[in-house]
Design a protein around this motif. Structure first.
Motif, short mmCIF file in Angstrom:
data_model
loop_
_atom_site.label_atom_id
_atom_site.label_comp_id
_atom_site.label_asym_id
_atom_site.label_seq_id
_atom_site.Cartn_x
_atom_site.Cartn_y
_atom_site.Cartn_z
N GLU A 224 0.83 -1.19 0.00
CA GLU A 224 0.00 0.00 0.00
C GLU A 224 0.87 1.25 0.00
N VAL A 225 0.51 2.21 -0.83
CA VAL A 225 1.24 3.48 -0.78
C VAL A 225 0.44 4.44 0.07
N LYS A 226 1.04 4.87 1.14
CA LYS A 226 0.35 5.83 2.00
C LYS A 226 1.04 7.17 1.85
N ARG A 227 0.48 8.02 1.06
CA ARG A 227 1.05 9.36 0.88
C ARG A 227 0.01 10.38 1.30
N LYS A 228 0.50 11.55 1.69
CA LYS A 228 -0.43 12.52 2.27
C LYS A 228 -1.33 13.20 1.23
N GLY A 229 -0.80 13.40 0.05
CA GLY A 229 -1.64 13.95 -1.02
C GLY A 229 -2.15 15.36 -0.79
N VAL A 230 -1.31 16.20 -0.16
CA VAL A 230 -1.69 17.60 0.03
C VAL A 230 -1.28 18.39 -1.22
N ILE A 231 -2.26 18.82 -2.00
CA ILE A 231 -1.94 19.49 -3.26
C ILE A 231 -2.31 20.97 -3.16
N ILE A 232 -1.33 21.80 -3.47
CA ILE A 232 -1.55 23.25 -3.42
C ILE A 232 -1.87 23.72 -4.83
N GLU A 233 -3.08 24.25 -5.00
CA GLU A 233 -3.54 24.59 -6.34
C GLU A 233 -3.99 26.02 -6.42
N GLU A 234 -3.88 26.57 -7.60
CA GLU A 234 -4.43 27.90 -7.87
C GLU A 234 -3.97 28.96 -6.88
N LYS A 235 -2.69 28.93 -6.58
CA LYS A 235 -2.13 29.97 -5.74
C LYS A 235 -0.93 30.55 -6.47
N PRO A 236 -0.63 31.83 -6.25
CA PRO A 236 0.58 32.38 -6.84
C PRO A 236 1.80 31.59 -6.37
N ALA A 237 2.81 31.51 -7.22
CA ALA A 237 3.98 30.69 -6.94
C ALA A 237 4.58 30.99 -5.56
N GLU A 238 4.70 32.27 -5.24
CA GLU A 238 5.34 32.66 -3.97
C GLU A 238 4.58 32.08 -2.79
N GLU A 239 3.27 32.24 -2.84
CA GLU A 239 2.42 31.77 -1.75
C GLU A 239 2.50 30.24 -1.64
N ALA A 240 2.40 29.58 -2.79
CA ALA A 240 2.46 28.12 -2.82
C ALA A 240 3.80 27.63 -2.27
N ALA A 241 4.88 28.30 -2.66
CA ALA A 241 6.21 27.89 -2.23
C ALA A 241 6.35 28.03 -0.71
N GLU A 242 5.82 29.13 -0.18
CA GLU A 242 5.94 29.31 1.27
C GLU A 242 5.12 28.28 2.04
N GLU A 243 3.98 27.97 1.49
CA GLU A 243 3.14 26.95 2.13
C GLU A 243 3.87 25.59 2.14
N LEU A 244 4.48 25.29 0.99
CA LEU A 244 5.21 24.01 0.88
C LEU A 244 6.36 23.97 1.88
N VAL A 245 7.10 25.06 1.98
CA VAL A 245 8.24 25.08 2.89
C VAL A 245 7.77 24.86 4.33
N LYS A 246 6.62 25.44 4.66
CA LYS A 246 6.06 25.26 6.01
C LYS A 246 5.82 23.75 6.28
N TYR A 247 5.22 23.09 5.31
CA TYR A 247 4.98 21.65 5.45
C TYR A 247 6.28 20.88 5.61
N LEU A 248 7.26 21.25 4.78
CA LEU A 248 8.53 20.52 4.79
C LEU A 248 9.25 20.72 6.13
N LEU A 249 9.10 21.90 6.69
CA LEU A 249 9.69 22.14 8.02
C LEU A 249 9.01 21.25 9.05
N GLN A 250 7.68 21.17 8.96
CA GLN A 250 6.94 20.30 9.88
C GLN A 250 7.40 18.85 9.78
#
Ligand code: FAD
Ligand code: AMP
Lengths: 316, 263
Positions: free
Chosen positions: B232-258
């Motif tokens: 079984e592949v258990k992946r979180k599947g959190v997809i950031i859509e329809e956001k400006p690149a800067e905002e999306a990137a910051e959100e991603l970095v927040k997740y990666l820090l977590q």
């Protein structure tokens, strides 16, 4: 009594096979024998004998100068003989073209790319990928059996307390029918992908070679390496190796797939990553189905933004 | 007439394979099948060799009756004829048994100059049939070929190895396995498809081939599948859509820090 033979044309891989062989020896009580062919055969056999094989066989001769699967298969079939044997072959490309040919000579089964081996009730059980990498199959076969084990699946064997015997054998063999007329080394430097903690990986969505610079900067910032999908290496020649089923299998903490669609064969090589991030402009790209985090967007905007965001985070 | 033979498998399409959620086993029965991606390139290369040499281009496929669909496509691409080696007694063949059947068919056809296989079949991934066939027919083998040319009785091929490209020459006949990069398979036009309907698809069963019943099929196979499961592949599947690149990137970095994967 059956025996376990190990062979790889790459000495470091042969040492890994010795470790795999020692584990099976422990389970079966069979003897462990290695074969070394060609230049330095004796020297290589000495080293294997010091690392745990009961007997190391060395065959030298001019016919081995060029690796010819047909000739090598003939040699190994002669050495192994008709006794029941399990032959472990290093799963390099050359090893993988040798193993089935050898198995056919021995009238034996063959399992390639085996990731786990065990023994029960006179049968060998070998695990490997199946159905394009979607599943894991356990194959079962009696002896004789030839198995290939991917490089670096096992650690190299350690020096043994007792040295095995070394035996020099000479064989009469016909020369190769295939003639090598040119060898061109692949140019690009080999990144240590299989050990990397972070991998930023380029797919066909990355349009020009100079755009890799952007990925490289991000990778550097994250303390990682740049990898790629198969077409980027094999069609465009930007890298010597690619990630995936037919390339390197990786297991970083963080894998960032940039402009990679997520074909099954690519996924098969990144499954063991801790966190998978996908950056792709197509929301339907299959890579999002196997990603922990994804950004739907143009990589040419997202990567610079991501670099800034990481820089900011690292600074604070 | 000399022949170039392309071996292709009517493979299970792994990308469409359904996994039974309760047992985690792939549902193989009724699964979609098609000619493997690489095998199409073996077919394409055979057609190119035929176009340059005038040899007969023959397809060989060990598979179920339904492989006819794949045979039709190969004929539309440009093969002259396809032999489907099909018999209930052939079912469950491992790579050795499959290679035995292909070897028996090649012998029966005769005058083969070049036998092309894929580097590996995309369902089984075993990469064995080519070298096994070479051994059974006592032919030289040239594997991982990304480029080839035939001149008279000589084949020149470029092999793609880990650290180098190796150019080799060999006297034909020989067995060659091709990589995905060797060519881009053509898409047959409607006219090709119509024209191909007149080309022969021949079924050969146990009675047609000189191969012992005890060395083919499930009974003649040494390696069997004891178990298959799809982890079984258990992946979180959190997809950031329809956001400006800067905002999306910051959100991603927040997740990666977590996640603790950023230093
Ligand atoms: C036998 C065999 C073995 C194989 N083994 C491997 C293997 O080991 N490894 C491997 O990788 N492949 C392998 N392949 C190939 C595999 O099937 C796919 O063809 C390959 O992985 C596709 O590479 P890709 O994702 O880079 O390219 P594509 O599938 O072309 O995907 C490119 C992606 O980039 C996206 N994109 C384009 N522009 C942008 C942009 N500006 N911003 C964001 N996204 C963008 C697109 O939406 C698309 O999803 C194998 C194939 C065969 C037949
Ligand atoms: N059932 C089959 N019928 C015809 N050709 C096959 C069959 N199985 C394998 N091959 C050929 O052998 C190659 C390697 O297959 P494999 O060893 O199964 O990975 C394939 O790419 C085909 O060219």
């Amino acid at each position: 009594m059956p025996s376990i033979w190990v062979y790889s044309e790459v000495q470091s891989v042969a040492l890994e096979l010795v470790r795999a062989g020692l584990q099976l020896k422990q389970a079966t009580g069979w003897s462990l024998v290695s074969a070394s062919l060609g230049a330095d055969a004796l020297k290589r056999a000495e080293e294997l004998a010091e690392h745990g094989v009961d007997k190391a066989v060395a065959v030298s001769g001019a016919v081995f100068e060029q690796f010819d699967a047909e000739v090598y298969a003939k040699a190994l079939a002669k050495l192994v003989g008709s006794e029941p044997t399990l032959v472990l072959v290093g799963g390099t490309k050359r090893g993988k073209e040798l193993a089935p040919r050898l198995a056919t000579k021995l009238d034996a089964g063959c399992v390639t790319d085996c990731i786990e081996l065990s023994y029960k009730d006179d049968m060998i059980y070998a695990k490997r990928s199946a159905y394009g990498g979607v599943a894991i199959a356990t194959m079962v076969s009696p002896l004789p059996l030839v198995v290939t084990i991917p490089p670096r699946k096992f650690e190299a064997a350690e020096k043994a307390a007792e040295k095995g015997s070394v035996e020099q054998v000479s064989l009469e063999l016909p020369g190769p029918r295939v003639k090598v007329v040119e060898v061109r080394k692949k140019e690009v430097a080999r990144a240590k992908l299989d050990e990397a903690r972070v991998i930023v990986s380029a797919g066909r969505g990355v349009k020009a070679k100079q755009d890799l610079e952007m990925l490289r900067e991000l990778a550097e910032l994250l303390g990682g390496e740049v990898g790629c999908s198969r077409p980027v290496a094999a069609d465009r020649g930007w890298f010597p190796q690619w990630i995936g089923l037919s390339g390197v299998k990786v297991k970083p903490d963080l894998y960032i797939a940039v402009g990679i669609s997520g074909a099954l064969q690519h996924i098969a090589g990144i499954r063991d990553s801790k966190i998978i991030v996908a950056i792709n402009k197509d929301p339907e790209a299959p890579i999002f189905k196997v990603a922990d985090y994804g950004i739907v967007g143009d990589l040419y905007k997202v990567i610079p933004a991501l670099k800034n965001a990481v820089e900011k985070a690292v600074r604070s | 007439m000399p022949r170039v033979i392309a071996c292709f498998k009517y493979s299970i399409d792994a990308s469409e394979l359904r996994i039974d959620p309760s047992t985690r086993k792939p549902v193989v029965e009724g699964a979609k099948r098609k000619t493997g991606d690489i095998d199409k390139r073996a077919i394409e290369e055979a057609i190119r060799v035929k176009e340059r040499t005038g040899w007969t281009a023959t397809g060989l496929c060990v598979g179920p009756q339904a492989a006819r669909e794949a045979a039709r496509e190969a004929l539309a691409m440009g093969l002259d004829e396809v032999y489907i080696l099909s018999d209930p007694a052939f079912e469950g063949s491992d790579t050795l048994a499959t290679a035995r059947l292909l070897a028996a068919a090649a012998r029966k056809l005769g005058d083969y100059k070049l036998i092309l296989c894929g580097e590996m079949a995309l369902d089984g991934l075993s990469a064995q049939v080519g070298p096994r066939l070479a051994e059974l027919l006592d032919l030289p083998q040239v594997t991982y070929v990304r480029k080839l040319s035939v001149e008279g009785e000589k084949l020149t091929a470029e092999r793609d190895l880990e650290e180098e490209y190796e150019v080799v020459e060999v006297e034909l006949p020989a067995v060659v396995t091709v990589t995905r990069e060797i060519n881009e398979p053509r898409l047959p036009s409607l006219r090709d498809i119509l024209r191909a309907s007149k080309k022969p698809i021949v079924y050969w069963g146990a009675g047609d081939l000189e191969v012992g019943a005890d060395v083919v099929g499930e009974k003649g196979s040494k390696v069997k599948v004891a178990d298959v499961y799809a982890p079984e592949v258990k992946r979180k599947g959190v997809i950031i859509e329809e956001k400006p690149a800067e905002e999306a990137a910051e959100e991603l970095v927040k997740y990666l820090l977590q996640e603790g994967v950023l230093r």
